[in-house]
Design a protein around this motif. Structure first.
Motif, mmCIF file in Angstrom:
data_model
loop_
_atom_site.group_PDB
_atom_site.id
_atom_site.type_symbol
_atom_site.label_atom_id
_atom_site.label_comp_id
_atom_site.label_asym_id
_atom_site.label_seq_id
_atom_site.Cartn_x
_atom_site.Cartn_y
_atom_site.Cartn_z
ATOM 1 N N ARG A 81 41.450 42.357 45.972
ATOM 2 C CA ARG A 81 40.064 42.703 45.679
ATOM 3 C C ARG A 81 39.933 43.229 44.250
ATOM 4 O O ARG A 81 39.038 42.840 43.500
ATOM 5 C CB ARG A 81 39.531 43.749 46.663
ATOM 6 N N GLY A 82 40.858 44.090 43.868
ATOM 7 C CA GLY A 82 40.851 44.619 42.503
ATOM 8 C C GLY A 82 41.076 43.525 41.470
ATOM 9 O O GLY A 82 40.436 43.512 40.411
ATOM 10 N N LEU A 83 41.983 42.608 41.776
ATOM 11 C CA LEU A 83 42.256 41.492 40.872
ATOM 12 C C LEU A 83 41.025 40.610 40.717
ATOM 13 O O LEU A 83 40.654 40.231 39.597
ATOM 14 C CB LEU A 83 43.434 40.668 41.398
ATOM 15 N N CYS A 84 40.358 40.306 41.826
ATOM 16 C CA CYS A 84 39.128 39.500 41.774
ATOM 17 C C CYS A 84 38.062 40.219 40.954
ATOM 18 O O CYS A 84 37.357 39.591 40.154
ATOM 19 C CB CYS A 84 38.615 39.207 43.175
ATOM 20 N N GLN A 85 37.939 41.519 41.146
ATOM 21 C CA GLN A 85 36.953 42.302 40.397
ATOM 22 C C GLN A 85 37.232 42.227 38.895
ATOM 23 O O GLN A 85 36.325 42.037 38.101
ATOM 24 C CB GLN A 85 36.959 43.757 40.869
ATOM 25 N N LYS A 86 38.501 42.349 38.512
ATOM 26 C CA LYS A 86 38.870 42.255 37.093
ATOM 27 C C LYS A 86 38.545 40.877 36.534
ATOM 28 O O LYS A 86 38.053 40.746 35.416
ATOM 29 C CB LYS A 86 40.355 42.562 36.899
ATOM 30 N N ARG A 87 38.845 39.834 37.317
ATOM 31 C CA ARG A 87 38.554 38.468 36.866
ATOM 32 C C ARG A 87 37.047 38.272 36.681
ATOM 33 O O ARG A 87 36.617 37.649 35.717
ATOM 34 C CB ARG A 87 39.089 37.436 37.865
ATOM 35 N N LEU A 88 36.243 38.808 37.606
ATOM 36 C CA LEU A 88 34.790 38.691 37.490
ATOM 37 C C LEU A 88 34.263 39.456 36.275
ATOM 38 O O LEU A 88 33.393 38.967 35.546
ATOM 39 C CB LEU A 88 34.107 39.207 38.754
ATOM 40 N N GLU A 89 34.796 40.645 36.045
ATOM 41 C CA GLU A 89 34.367 41.435 34.897
ATOM 42 C C GLU A 89 34.728 40.740 33.587
ATOM 43 O O GLU A 89 33.946 40.753 32.636
ATOM 44 C CB GLU A 89 34.975 42.827 34.952
ATOM 45 N N ALA A 90 35.909 40.118 33.546
ATOM 46 C CA ALA A 90 36.321 39.391 32.343
ATOM 47 C C ALA A 90 35.404 38.198 32.100
ATOM 48 O O ALA A 90 35.009 37.912 30.960
ATOM 49 C CB ALA A 90 37.769 38.934 32.469
ATOM 50 N N ALA A 91 35.048 37.501 33.169
ATOM 51 C CA ALA A 91 34.153 36.349 33.029
ATOM 52 C C ALA A 91 32.770 36.808 32.573
ATOM 53 O O ALA A 91 32.158 36.178 31.710
ATOM 54 C CB ALA A 91 34.052 35.597 34.357
ATOM 55 N N GLN A 92 32.294 37.899 33.124
ATOM 56 C CA GLN A 92 30.983 38.411 32.763
ATOM 57 C C GLN A 92 30.942 38.804 31.286
ATOM 58 O O GLN A 92 29.944 38.580 30.606
ATOM 59 C CB GLN A 92 30.626 39.607 33.628
ATOM 60 N N ALA A 93 32.035 39.364 30.788
ATOM 61 C CA ALA A 93 32.086 39.768 29.391
ATOM 62 C C ALA A 93 32.000 38.560 28.455
ATOM 63 O O ALA A 93 31.595 38.695 27.302
ATOM 64 C CB ALA A 93 33.362 40.552 29.121
ATOM 65 N N LYS A 94 32.372 37.387 28.946
ATOM 66 C CA LYS A 94 32.360 36.185 28.123
ATOM 67 C C LYS A 94 31.026 35.438 28.159
ATOM 68 O O LYS A 94 30.776 34.564 27.346
ATOM 69 C CB LYS A 94 33.463 35.229 28.568
ATOM 70 N N ILE A 95 30.197 35.780 29.113
ATOM 71 C CA ILE A 95 28.926 35.080 29.260
ATOM 72 C C ILE A 95 28.023 35.405 28.075
ATOM 73 O O ILE A 95 27.936 36.532 27.639
ATOM 74 C CB ILE A 95 28.215 35.484 30.564
ATOM 75 N N GLU A 96 27.362 34.393 27.595
ATOM 76 C CA GLU A 96 26.385 34.602 26.543
ATOM 77 C C GLU A 96 25.023 34.140 27.048
ATOM 78 O O GLU A 96 24.924 33.166 27.785
ATOM 79 C CB GLU A 96 26.735 33.802 25.298
ATOM 80 N N LYS A 97 24.026 34.856 26.671
ATOM 81 C CA LYS A 97 22.695 34.421 27.066
ATOM 82 C C LYS A 97 22.063 33.656 25.905
ATOM 83 O O LYS A 97 22.322 33.927 24.735
ATOM 84 C CB LYS A 97 21.832 35.598 27.487
ATOM 85 N N ILE A 98 21.251 32.706 26.231
ATOM 86 C CA ILE A 98 20.573 31.903 25.222
ATOM 87 C C ILE A 98 19.319 32.639 24.783
ATOM 88 O O ILE A 98 18.524 33.085 25.606
ATOM 89 C CB ILE A 98 20.211 30.516 25.780
#
Length: 82
Positions: free
Chosen positions: A48-65
């Motif tokens: 669960r912690g690993l999934c949370q870290k992966r989601l947070e890393a992905a969120q940090a990479k998201i850019e909004k248009i």
């Protein structure tokens, strides 16, 4: 039982989530002895912690248009979670 006690940190999100779902299924079945249930729960918490870290890393990479005054795409800006 080594499969249920190891949580490789190099798992991608999908594999970690699949393992976590398998653990939840086993625990919900009620067919697992207490000691194994505890070990599975601990591994599930790590996953669960690993999934949370992966989601947070992905969120940090998201850019909004960003849009210009005419509503046309003008570029991107860093994702702002708030």
């Amino acid at each position: 039982m080594s499969e249920t006690t190891e949580t490789p940190s190099d798992l991608n999100f999908e594999d970690a989530l699949k393992r976590l779902e398998d653990i939840v299924r086993k625990l919900e079945s009620g067919d697992v002895p207490l000691d194994q249930s505890i070990a599975l729960y601990e591994q599930g918490e790590k996953l669960r912690g690993l999934c949370q870290k992966r989601l947070e890393a992905a969120q940090a990479k998201i850019e909004k248009i960003t849009l210009d005054r005419e509503g046309k795409p003008a570029g991107t800006a860093p994702f702002d979670a708030e």
